[in-house]
Write an enzyme that holds these catalytic residues in place. Structure first.
Site, PDB file in Angstrom:
ATOM      1  N   SER A   1       0.793  -1.229   0.000  1.00 39.15           N
ATOM      2  CA  SER A   1       0.000   0.000   0.000  1.00 39.15           C
ATOM      3  C   SER A   1       0.825   1.279   0.000  1.00 39.15           C
ATOM      4  O   SER A   1       0.297   2.346  -0.257  1.00 39.15           O
ATOM      5  CB  SER A   1      -0.948   0.016   1.207  1.00 39.15           C
ATOM      6  OG  SER A   1      -0.191   0.112   2.394  1.00 39.15           O
TER       7      SER A   1
ATOM      8  N   LYS B   1       0.499   4.673   6.899  1.00 35.51           N
ATOM      9  CA  LYS B   1      -0.156   5.341   5.792  1.00 35.51           C
ATOM     10  C   LYS B   1       0.289   6.794   5.789  1.00 35.51           C
ATOM     11  O   LYS B   1       0.945   7.270   6.717  1.00 35.51           O
ATOM     12  CB  LYS B   1      -1.691   5.303   5.957  1.00 35.51           C
ATOM     13  CG  LYS B   1      -2.284   3.921   5.916  1.00 35.51           C
ATOM     14  CD  LYS B   1      -2.475   3.422   4.491  1.00 35.51           C
ATOM     15  CE  LYS B   1      -3.017   2.010   4.454  1.00 35.51           C
ATOM     16  NZ  LYS B   1      -2.021   0.959   4.399  1.00 35.51           N
TER      17      LYS B   1
END
Lengths: 131, 178
Positions: B51, B95
């Site tokens: 990701s 993230k």
């Protein structure tokens, strides 16, 4: 959380409780556990409420005077205060992620006449869990 | 005679015990300092998964994250953050922070299938996080804005693999005009 904690307003002393953090290793809670969690709308505040529903449970709530049934999403829980008349809880801010929970309340330790275990109770008629 | 041996033995025994307890105390103190540092100051972590490509590799990069910025609210859009997953509380994910509370965030809803964009205002006490690789990342576009208290650290330096050692840029986005 009256009458579980601070049963009379404007008392001489507030209740002091023991919060255990071993539950944070596995994040496994039961219905009716009283927990300390960070407020989802203000990270500097902490609240104490009771876990009414766990991930995957269906909980009955009243929203704008309609009765509604909500499914608690994965990784979240539904918390409510024992004094439903005046309590800012999941009925206003929705289910909270379990990651916000910072400990479980096990005992009241002060004042001396209220020392004792914190019982695990919850409204079974409003929650259904299909596991 | 027996008394003398007895006293000599006591003397040796005492000094051994004293040395052992001294060393144990030193080790205990060291672990305490390590634990305090890890919990409140700075920790290192290993991230794997697709990701955050190209910032972090698929197979796993090690990096340092500090916790003081989160406590004092000194994080902003563009920072890479460690946060506890709102879907599984035992998992910590990495993230990029894209929006703080009351910011307006525009995001591509499903980049694999369409170009449709959506705009959302981040509610009070929450943040919006997205992976750098929006094609393969489970982030705020799926589970919504996350409460600020789920943030665990701000990543400031990559330490493994050694040839990619160094501090991370604030924003991983490349200039599209270059």
């Amino acid at each position: 959380m009256s009458p579980t904690f601070n049963p009379r307003a404007r008392n001489f002393t507030d209740d002091y409780v023991l919060v255990e953090k071993f539950c944070l290793k596995k994040y496994e809670f039961s219905h009716g556990d009283v927990v300390v969690f960070c407020s989802p709308s203000n990270h500097k505040e902490k609240h104490i409420k009771r876990i009414i529903a766990l991930p995957g449970d269906w909980i009955g709530t009243t929203h704008n005077s309609h009765d509604d049934v909500l499914k608690v999403p994965k990784g979240h829980c539904w918390v409510e205060g024992d004094n439903s008349a005046s309590s800012m809880d999941s009925r206003s801010f929705g289910p909270i992620p379990l990651g916000l929970v910072k400990g479980r309340v096990t005992h009241v330790v002060w004042p001396p006449q209220r020392i004792g275990l914190v019982e695990r109770v919850f409204p079974q008629e409003r929650v259904s869990s299909f596991k | 005679m027996v008394g003398l041996i007895g006293r000599l033995w006591n003397l040796q025994y005492k000094s051994i015990v004293k040395e052992a307890s001294g060393k144990t105390l030193a080790v205990a103190k060291f672990f305490c300092v390590l634990h305090i540092t890890n919990t409140y100051l700075c920790t290192f972590a290993l991230a794997y998964g697709p990701s955050m490509i190209p910032t972090f590799n698929l197979t796993g990069d090690m990096f340092l994250a500090e916790r003081l910025s989160i406590k004092f609210g000194k994080v902003g859009p563009g920072d890479i953050v460690l946060l506890r997953s709102p879907e599984s509380p035992r998992k910590v994910m990495v993230k990029r922070l894209l929006g703080l509370e009351s910011h307006s965030v525009t995001y591509v809803v499903d980049p694999m299938n369409s170009d449709r964009c959506d705009t959302i205002v981040v509610p009070k006490g929450h943040v919006w996080v997205e992976g750098d690789n929006i094609y393969n990342s489970r982030d705020s576009r799926q589970f919504g804005p996350v409460p600020y208290s789920l943030l665990e650290g701000k990543v400031f330096c990559k330490i493994w693999p050694p040839k990619e050692f160094g501090s991370l840029m604030k924003s991983g986005m490349k200039d599209p005009d270059l």
